[in-house]
Design an enzyme around this catalytic site. Sequence first.
Site, PDB file in Angstrom:
ATOM      1  N   LYS A  12      35.790  28.052  40.019  1.00 33.61           N
ATOM      2  CA  LYS A  12      35.432  28.134  38.593  1.00 33.61           C
ATOM      3  C   LYS A  12      36.544  27.513  37.757  1.00 33.61           C
ATOM      4  CE  LYS A  12      37.433  30.796  36.245  1.00 33.61           C
ATOM      5  NZ  LYS A  12      38.259  31.787  35.511  1.00 33.61           N
ATOM      6  N   ASP A 139      33.914  37.559  35.036  1.00 34.53           N
ATOM      7  CA  ASP A 139      33.550  36.181  35.403  1.00 34.53           C
ATOM      8  C   ASP A 139      32.439  36.118  36.440  1.00 34.53           C
ATOM      9  OD1 ASP A 139      35.471  35.172  33.760  1.00 34.53           O
ATOM     10  OD2 ASP A 139      36.858  34.591  35.360  1.00 34.53           O
TER      11      ASP A 139
HETATM   12  O1  C5P Z   1      36.857  41.520  34.742  1.00 31.19           O
HETATM   13  P1  C5P Z   1      38.044  41.268  35.632  1.00 31.19           P
HETATM   14  O2  C5P Z   1      38.297  42.400  36.585  1.00 31.19           O
HETATM   15  O3  C5P Z   1      37.996  39.952  36.338  1.00 31.19           O
HETATM   16  O4  C5P Z   1      39.290  41.201  34.636  1.00 31.19           O
HETATM   17  C1  C5P Z   1      40.613  41.336  35.086  1.00 31.19           C
HETATM   18  C2  C5P Z   1      41.498  41.762  33.916  1.00 31.19           C
HETATM   19  O5  C5P Z   1      41.549  40.702  32.955  1.00 31.19           O
HETATM   20  C3  C5P Z   1      40.987  42.953  33.150  1.00 31.19           C
HETATM   21  O6  C5P Z   1      41.438  44.150  33.719  1.00 31.19           O
HETATM   22  C4  C5P Z   1      41.571  42.733  31.762  1.00 31.19           C
HETATM   23  O7  C5P Z   1      42.916  43.158  31.731  1.00 31.19           O
HETATM   24  C5  C5P Z   1      41.588  41.224  31.632  1.00 31.19           C
HETATM   25  N1  C5P Z   1      40.431  40.690  30.867  1.00 31.19           N
HETATM   26  C6  C5P Z   1      40.401  40.857  29.482  1.00 31.19           C
HETATM   27  N2  C5P Z   1      39.359  40.352  28.766  1.00 31.19           N
HETATM   28  C7  C5P Z   1      38.347  39.700  29.379  1.00 31.19           C
HETATM   29  C8  C5P Z   1      38.359  39.518  30.783  1.00 31.19           C
HETATM   30  C9  C5P Z   1      39.429  40.027  31.498  1.00 31.19           C
HETATM   31  O8  C5P Z   1      41.320  41.437  28.890  1.00 31.19           O
HETATM   32  N3  C5P Z   1      37.348  39.219  28.648  1.00 31.19           N
END
Ligand code: C5P
Length: 281
Positions: A12, A139
């Site tokens: 990605k 994502d």
């Molecule tokens: O959703 P995912 O587990 O991939 O996200 C990892 C970390 O990235 C989250 O715990 C958060 O701290 C941060 N994040 C965020 N805002 C988003 C996506 C991710 O703050 N839109």
Amino acid sequence: MTASFSETAYAKINLALHVRARGADGYHRLETLFVFAEDGDQLEAEPAGQLSLQVTGSFASPLLETPDNLVLRAAEQLRRAFGIREGAAVLLDKRLPVASGIGGGSADAAAAIRMLCRMWAISPDEPALARIARDLGADVPACVVSRAIRGEGRGDELLPIDSAGLSGLPLLLINPGVAVATGPVFAGWDGRDRGPLGRGDPLTAAIEGGNDLESPAIAIAPVISEVVRLLVMQDGVALARMSGSGATCFALFRDLASRDMADRAIATMRPGWWRLKTALR
Ligand code: C5P
């Protein structure tokens, strides 16, 4: 002979990423243009009594220490939601660097969903799949689609875009060998809303936009600025910047010869850096 299934967890790339606000849930509200490379990690599976995962490949070692793999979590969620009794013996060939801003665990989880839905005869249109994907990571819904798409909200509200000018563009990915965790990069965002991402032609919108996570990522891993600088100065580059929360940086090229020349130049200057010559799918 047992039927076997396979999927690519396409890398990605965020062509642009604008952080607009920090939500009360701790997640950030953003606008991004997701695109996907033709290459990525490789998954295979065979029907089995139990669920199991074997990880191989040049980037397997960081995953061997964490039993909580997103591929297994995706499989368990599917079994629970659809009452599946069988298991699967899954093989993940980890070809892309881990914690590097190009999907990694999210793309692997999404590929597992696509592959196991085929194995377990679950329709890709099942409404429960969207929730499972979202719960696995912001994502993951975009990675399930794995085609150029706009992400809003946490990155999981998807809007179609006209990707006609993007598909097939030569792409070079470079990682300087530093793992960067996503959470701390978002936490380093300066809180300044730099405005929306354009809604016209995606490549133009991306070129006019930026990646608001580049500065906080550079504060954590300063070498990223050197990667971007080297990519930007190559001949034939249409756009070069960091993807996601880094540290992987990308360059889109106008032609294959320019991409291959840039790859050779960077290989000579920085032989220790990871490189992938590919194209947008
Ligand atoms: O959703 P995912 O587990 O991939 O996200 C990892 C970390 O990235 C989250 O715990 C958060 O701290 C941060 N994040 C965020 N805002 C988003 C996506 C991710 O703050 N839109």
